[in-house]
Scaffold this motif. Sequence first.
Motif, PDB file in Angstrom:
ATOM      1  N   UNK A 193       0.830  -1.209   0.000  1.00 58.82           N
ATOM      2  CA  UNK A 193       0.000   0.000   0.000  1.00 58.82           C
ATOM      3  C   UNK A 193       0.861   1.254   0.000  1.00 58.82           C
ATOM      4  N   UNK A 194       1.948   1.210   0.754  1.00 59.65           N
ATOM      5  CA  UNK A 194       2.855   2.356   0.802  1.00 59.65           C
ATOM      6  C   UNK A 194       3.561   2.523  -0.537  1.00 59.65           C
ATOM      7  N   UNK A 195       3.964   1.420  -1.143  1.00 53.40           N
ATOM      8  CA  UNK A 195       4.612   1.491  -2.462  1.00 53.40           C
ATOM      9  C   UNK A 195       3.643   2.012  -3.509  1.00 53.40           C
ATOM     10  N   UNK A 196       2.376   1.605  -3.423  1.00 49.99           N
ATOM     11  CA  UNK A 196       1.385   2.099  -4.377  1.00 49.99           C
ATOM     12  C   UNK A 196       1.168   3.597  -4.219  1.00 49.99           C
ATOM     13  N   UNK A 202       2.683  10.349  -4.118  1.00 48.85           N
ATOM     14  CA  UNK A 202       2.540  10.870  -2.758  1.00 48.85           C
ATOM     15  C   UNK A 202       3.902  11.005  -2.101  1.00 48.85           C
ATOM     16  N   UNK A 203       4.090  12.097  -1.346  1.00 43.13           N
ATOM     17  CA  UNK A 203       5.335  12.260  -0.608  1.00 43.13           C
ATOM     18  C   UNK A 203       5.211  11.595   0.763  1.00 43.13           C
ATOM     19  N   UNK A 204       6.271  11.713   1.565  1.00 47.25           N
ATOM     20  CA  UNK A 204       6.301  11.027   2.850  1.00 47.25           C
ATOM     21  C   UNK A 204       5.179  11.446   3.787  1.00 47.25           C
ATOM     22  N   UNK A 205       4.896  12.759   3.883  1.00 48.92           N
ATOM     23  CA  UNK A 205       3.858  13.229   4.788  1.00 48.92           C
ATOM     24  C   UNK A 205       2.476  12.831   4.299  1.00 48.92           C
ATOM     25  N   UNK A 209      -0.138  10.613   6.413  1.00 45.80           N
ATOM     26  CA  UNK A 209      -1.448  11.137   6.776  1.00 45.80           C
ATOM     27  C   UNK A 209      -2.595  10.328   6.172  1.00 45.80           C
ATOM     28  N   UNK A 210      -2.437   9.892   4.937  1.00 46.29           N
ATOM     29  CA  UNK A 210      -3.540   9.264   4.208  1.00 46.29           C
ATOM     30  C   UNK A 210      -3.514   7.729   4.236  1.00 46.29           C
ATOM     31  N   UNK A 211      -2.366   7.135   4.545  1.00 41.74           N
ATOM     32  CA  UNK A 211      -2.255   5.683   4.514  1.00 41.74           C
ATOM     33  C   UNK A 211      -1.962   5.118   5.902  1.00 41.74           C
TER      34      UNK A 211
END
Length: 293
Positions: A193-196, A202-205, A209-211
């Motif tokens: 999910x983070x890789x997607x 998407x940036x780190x923040x 925030x969203x994931x």
Amino acid sequence: MKAGKAPRSLVAPRWLTAYLQATPLLLILGFFFILPILMIIVVSFWDYDFAGLYPDFLTMNYTDTLGSWVTWKTYLNTLKFTVLTWALTLVIGFWVAYFLAFHIRTTTMQMVLFLVCTVPFFTSNIIRMISWIPVLGRNGLVNSALIKLGVIPEPIEWLLYSDFAVVLALVHLNTLFMVTPIFNTLMRIDRSLIEAARDCGANGWQILWNVILPLAKPGMAIGSIFVVTLVMADFSTVQVMSGGQSASVALMMKNQMSLLQYPAAAANAVVLLVVVLLMVAAILRIVDIRKEL
């Protein structure tokens, strides 16, 4: 019985089997949890004086408790400690868990660092709490270092025996109860999910925030329940670290019991139980922790 026909075996219904399996747990919970609470509720309606307790059904203990401005002030003071401790442990606990889950690559190192966080629990809460006194005292390490560095001309008085010292000790004692469930939740997050999200730009923040934060809510809720219930019931930390200058509901009950005012203490315990249950219900209303269980 006819020859060649096997005897019929007795098979208990499924619902009866389920109840029989749950009976030991129900007996244990009933004897060690439900029965003591019922006894406290019953005693809260009794009468008392300096000589003893008298079984009765009086609402005097509740009217005295809820009708006193000292009680309301004590509850507000306890809620203040609880909210401050909860907020600080949530921030600290989340970032510690986030670091362990996403910045430590090997599982072995994650477990080692997590066990390091548990090292203070090898000693009692009282010892860990008292250890702050030589650090924060008038002639303690902090004041001595600041004076030697020329930062302050004289010792800072409010470092010890103040609300600051109480909150500091409560955060120290309860942060791990926030780290553990959040770390457990973060470790369950699917890294794809983070890789997607990263592939979508998407940036780190934004990923945080969203994931990560939405998926970490069940662990944050469980940690919040632990911290809230522990702080609301704490009396030794408030008594020692405030030097007797601050009060909490649990400390008020402890003083009542020392004066043999058990029905009044029981009434306070029932009110405190209701307040804590309402706070836990509010947390469960906001976050569904069944995802974590």
